[in-house]
Motif scaffolding. Structure first.
Motif, PDB file in Angstrom:
ATOM      1  N   UNK A  40       0.737  -6.372   0.410  1.00 42.21           N
ATOM      2  CA  UNK A  40       0.951  -6.000  -1.157  1.00 42.21           C
ATOM      3  C   UNK A  40       1.823  -6.823  -2.338  1.00 42.21           C
ATOM      4  N   UNK A  61      -8.216 -10.046  -1.407  1.00 45.63           N
ATOM      5  CA  UNK A  61      -8.486  -9.236   0.000  1.00 45.63           C
ATOM      6  C   UNK A  61      -7.151  -8.407   0.383  1.00 45.63           C
ATOM      7  N   UNK A  62      -5.627  -8.177  -0.303  1.00 44.37           N
ATOM      8  CA  UNK A  62      -5.036  -7.406  -0.513  1.00 44.37           C
ATOM      9  C   UNK A  62      -4.658  -6.163  -1.672  1.00 44.37           C
ATOM     10  N   UNK A  63      -4.122  -5.206  -1.473  1.00 44.57           N
ATOM     11  CA  UNK A  63      -3.899  -4.508  -2.627  1.00 44.57           C
ATOM     12  C   UNK A  63      -2.842  -5.012  -3.830  1.00 44.57           C
ATOM     13  N   UNK A  64      -3.076  -5.072  -5.566  1.00 38.68           N
ATOM     14  CA  UNK A  64      -2.183  -5.391  -6.549  1.00 38.68           C
ATOM     15  C   UNK A  64      -2.119  -4.863  -7.205  1.00 38.68           C
ATOM     16  N   UNK A  65      -0.347  -4.544  -7.487  1.00 40.39           N
ATOM     17  CA  UNK A  65       0.025  -3.693  -8.676  1.00 40.39           C
ATOM     18  C   UNK A  65       0.044  -5.478  -9.458  1.00 40.39           C
ATOM     19  N   UNK A  66      -0.561  -4.691 -10.890  1.00 38.77           N
ATOM     20  CA  UNK A  66      -0.486  -5.986 -11.337  1.00 38.77           C
ATOM     21  C   UNK A  66       0.787  -5.233 -12.229  1.00 38.77           C
ATOM     22  N   UNK A  86       7.956   7.190   2.380  1.00 37.30           N
ATOM     23  CA  UNK A  86       6.847   7.838   3.010  1.00 37.30           C
ATOM     24  C   UNK A  86       6.066   7.586   4.583  1.00 37.30           C
TER      25      UNK A  86
ATOM     26  N   UNK B  70       2.900   4.304  -7.286  1.00 38.78           N
ATOM     27  CA  UNK B  70       1.509   3.812  -7.644  1.00 38.78           C
ATOM     28  C   UNK B  70       1.856   3.405  -5.449  1.00 38.78           C
ATOM     29  N   UNK B  71       2.133   2.989  -4.617  1.00 35.51           N
ATOM     30  CA  UNK B  71       2.083   3.290  -3.453  1.00 35.51           C
ATOM     31  C   UNK B  71       2.266   5.152  -3.448  1.00 35.51           C
ATOM     32  N   UNK B  72       1.827   6.144  -3.803  1.00 38.95           N
ATOM     33  CA  UNK B  72       1.733   7.638  -4.351  1.00 38.95           C
ATOM     34  C   UNK B  72       3.472   8.575  -3.997  1.00 38.95           C
ATOM     35  N   UNK B 198      -3.886   4.741  -4.916  1.00 43.68           N
ATOM     36  CA  UNK B 198      -2.504   4.218  -4.562  1.00 43.68           C
ATOM     37  C   UNK B 198      -2.947   3.170  -4.662  1.00 43.68           C
ATOM     38  N   UNK B 199      -2.283   1.400  -4.178  1.00 38.52           N
ATOM     39  CA  UNK B 199      -1.919   0.546  -3.603  1.00 38.52           C
ATOM     40  C   UNK B 199      -2.492   1.040  -1.299  1.00 38.52           C
ATOM     41  N   UNK B 200      -3.605   0.474  -1.531  1.00 40.39           N
ATOM     42  CA  UNK B 200      -3.504   0.545  -0.579  1.00 40.39           C
ATOM     43  C   UNK B 200      -3.884  -0.085   0.403  1.00 40.39           C
ATOM     44  N   UNK B 204      -8.058  -2.491  -0.761  1.00 44.49           N
ATOM     45  CA  UNK B 204      -7.461  -3.143  -1.153  1.00 44.49           C
ATOM     46  C   UNK B 204      -7.802  -3.135  -2.948  1.00 44.49           C
ATOM     47  N   UNK B 205      -7.471  -2.042  -3.671  1.00 39.37           N
ATOM     48  CA  UNK B 205      -7.878  -2.393  -4.898  1.00 39.37           C
ATOM     49  C   UNK B 205      -7.045  -3.388  -6.289  1.00 39.37           C
ATOM     50  N   UNK B 207      -5.454  -3.481  -9.401  1.00 39.21           N
ATOM     51  CA  UNK B 207      -5.013  -2.799 -10.006  1.00 39.21           C
ATOM     52  C   UNK B 207      -4.504  -3.480 -11.372  1.00 39.21           C
TER      53      UNK B 207
END
Lengths: 300, 384
Positions: A40, A61-66, A86, B70-72, B198-200, B204-205, B207
């Motif tokens: 991530x 192609x990996x999740x990104x948090x800006x 989690x 953001x990861x739930x 969520x960031x998964x 893969x999104x 955000x």
């Protein structure tokens, strides 16, 4: 390992808004090949925030948090903590930040995340300027370099971010350079296996920012290492060790190339040579680098 | 259900524990500190299922909450005054990212000079960040509202962060009896968080990357719709709480003796509790006045305020000031009525920086209006 042996899987996809030959995408491509799918990315405001393509599209192609400019390391602490509670294991939480977001506006959040032992890799992509907003000075900009906010050349020397990070006594710190992708790959692979905070800083020459032709990116990076302006090292278990050409410099097996060779390649240092040679400032740069290496020798 | 006597801050920490929060990221600030101290004690004793991140600033507290949410993870923070102001940028970020983070904000004045006492200027300054805002008037309401806030924020039609405000010291450090339901009852009311995004790593999104002018207004409109949805869902949740636990604090407004009155007094927080006493006193003297305590400032209870104004004139007491204009509640109430109903609205400011406001002060302000001696808008503590 040779470049051809890197994993084939691509995580930087077509459709990026980066310029052709952008060293940011070169570096990120290598780094993500090492990190793989279980990653991530947390990205503050900087150049990589711009090149991800536009909503609703993405070229990653990996999740990104800006996240906001100064907030990346803190947000990564949250991501890491959330995944832990989690029960989601073995995911690389990685900050991908620029030198402005690391040396300057983000240094508090970074220091906090290092001190509280966040399990993440913080990667600083150091092109020695605020490049997203144009070309402005940062705490990483070297002495005498022209930027749009240091028109006559910067009057101060850059910070030693590596030393600041090492002062947090984290498990792993490394420097790398875009010109040595195999070395970068190895260091990311190593960081991936270590728990706790890891810091990797990559020197990435920026053609428009440093004022050189874009076919010279790799060469400018190599000269930074060969002149000793940029050292390649690792810090593990409280000890520093040097890699590649930097190891030879440290051990006195080769002489550093004259710093002028690196300076002259870059238009940002033109003030040092035109209209006439600025002996005083060139001497100060040379002294700064020599002192840095003496300091390294005393630590190893 | 058992009765516990404790301070507002300890009760808030209890609510966080019983809501089964996954991640708390918080930084100490007076008068919020005893919340995080109590949570740290829970962690030490193994009585807290989640993780507590001791961040190095409030800005990082909110940033860490954003990362965790953001990861739930179910995520909480608490702050006050300057801490809330330092978070400001990230408050916008959390709301635009539609993350149902819950925060307790212990209302405190802003410096200079340093003043640690109750005042709502901290949270009023955050009205436009997109957060839902509650104002509590008792420790029971603090407990109930924090639990309710998770349910509200996590509701699929809301997906917004929620700020639960209460007065520094007046509630934060004052012990009052509170009814605490059993853990199983809370679990039944508040199931696990349902994730909208969520960031998964398996999906893969990206955000929050660049959004062009054609798309940006859509995300703002969606937030506005979520607030409109929240309006109804707050009512549902209040009623469900009453059915389950027999406790009711009102909905967006708490109406107290508002039938057949000439005047309705409006205020927020502990001032609202004191106003009840004032209303009782004035009624003894034959005054036809009731109280509408504003529990929710965002979404603003516009419809409810209009209904009140159809039958009575309004008196508003603000514990905040939008300098250069007036108290925020006063402005918002007048704006709500414009073009809808032609009632008179009278405003005062009182209690800034923790200045004590007694029921006698409140009665005095109201009686002036009712006797036709209003004399204009003023800061009561200075000019009254």
């Amino acid at each position: 390992m040779a470049i051809k042996d890197l994993p084939k899987e691509e995580y930087v996809l077509p459709g990026s808004a980066a310029c052709p030959g952008c060293p940011a995408t070169i570096a990120l491509r290598t780094v993500l090949k090492a990190l793989g799918k279980r990653t991530i990315l947390v990205i503050p405001a900087w150049w990589t925030a711009v090149i991800q393509s536009w909503y609703p599209h993405t070229s990653f192609k990996v999740p990104i948090l800006n996240i906001a400019f100064e907030a990346a390391a803190a947000a990564a602490s949250g991501v890491s903590s959330g995944l832990k509670v989690l029960g989601e294991k073995d995911i690389n939480v990685v900050v991908w930040a620029g030198d402005g977001g690391t040396y300057d506006i983000g240094i508090q959040a970074l220091s906090g995340a290092l001190e509280r032992n966040t399990d993440f890799i913080y990667i600083c992509y150091n092109n020695q300027i605020y490049s997203n907003t144009g070309i402005q000075r940062s705490g990483a900009t070297p002495y005498a370099a022209w930027t749009t906010t240091t028109v006559g050349g910067k009057r101060e020397f850059n910070k030693d971010m590596g030393a600041i990070v090492m002062a947090h006594r984290i498990p792993y710190v490394a420097t790398a350079c875009i010109s040595y992708p195999e070395d970068l790959y190895k260091k990311v692979m190593k960081a991936k296996e270590i728990r706790g905070p890891k810091y990797i800083e990559i020197l990435t020459p920026c053609p428009p920012g440093w004022r050189f032709s874009m076919d010279k990116t790799v060469e400018v990076g190599r000269l930074a290492v060969e002149t000793g302006a940029w050292p390649l090292y690792e810090y593990e278990n409280g000890k520093m060790s040097f890699n590649g050409f930097s190891k030879l410099i440290l051990e006195g097996k080769v002489k550093r190339k004259p710093i002028e060779e690196w300076l002259k390649m870059q238009g940002r240092f033109r003030n040092l040579f035109k209209p006439k040679r600025d002996e005083e400032r060139i001497r100060r740069i040379e002294e700064f680098i020599e002192r840095m290496w003496e300091d390294f020798r005393s630590k190893v | 259900m058992r009765i516990v006597v404790d301070t507002g801050n300890h009760i808030a920490a209890k609510a966080v524990q019983m809501a089964r929060v996954d991640v708390v990221a918080a930084y100490p600030i007076t008068p919020q500190t005893t919340i995080v101290e109590r949570i740290a004690e829970y962690v030490e004793k193994g009585e807290f299922h989640g993780d507590y991140i001791c961040v190095e600033s409030e800005h990082s507290a909110m940033s860490a909450c954003i990362g965790a949410s953001a990861v739930g993870a179910r995520t909480f923070t608490a702050t006050s005054s300057h801490g809330l102001l330092l978070m400001h940028e990230m408050l916008h970020w959390a709301a635009l990212a539609r993350l149902p983070i819950v925060m307790a904000n212990v209302n405190r004045a802003i410096g200079p000079g340093w003043n640690i006492w109750s005042d709502q200027n901290d949270s009023i300054s955050q009205r436009d960040t997109g957060w839902i805002q509650f104002y509590c008037s008792s420790n029971q309401e603090i407990f109930d509202t924090i639990i309710q806030a998770f349910k509200l924020g996590e509701h699929e039609k809301v997906q917004l962060p929620v700020m639960v405000n209460y007065d520094g010291f007046i509630l934060s450090h004052t012990s009052l009896p509170v009814k605490i339901p059993e853990q199983e009852e809370i679990d039944e009311f508040l199931p696990k968080r349902k994730i909208k995004w969520k960031l998964d790593i398996n999906n893969p999104i990206t955000h929050g990357n660049i959004i062009m002018p054609n798309d940006y207004p859509k995300i703002r409109r969606a937030m506005q719709e979520a607030h409109e949805n929240a309006h109804g869902i707050i009512k549902e949740i209040s009623r469900e709480w009453e059915e389950r636990f027999g406790i009711y604090h009102g909905e967006l407004l708490e109406l107290y003796k508002c039938d057949d009155v000439d005047y309705v007094l409006l205020s927020m927080g502990a001032l609202g509790a004191e106003s009840k006493v004032a209303v009782d006193e004035m009624r003894k003297k034959g005054r036809k006045i009731g109280l509408a305590r504003v529990r929710v400032l965002r979404p603003f209870p516009k419809k409810e305020v209009i209904e009140l104004a159809r039958h009575s004139d309004l008196i508003v007491i603000d514990r905040n000031i939008s300098v250069g204009m007036e108290g925020a509640l006063f402005t918002e109430i007048k704006a709500s009525l414009y073009g809808e109903v032609d009632a008179k609205v009278y405003g005062y400011i009182a209690g800034l920086g923790g200045k004590d406001v007694t029921f006698k002060d409140i009665s005095k302000m109201c009686e002036r209006v009712m006797d036709g001696k209003y004399g204009g808008y003023m800061i009561f503590d200075v000019e009254g």
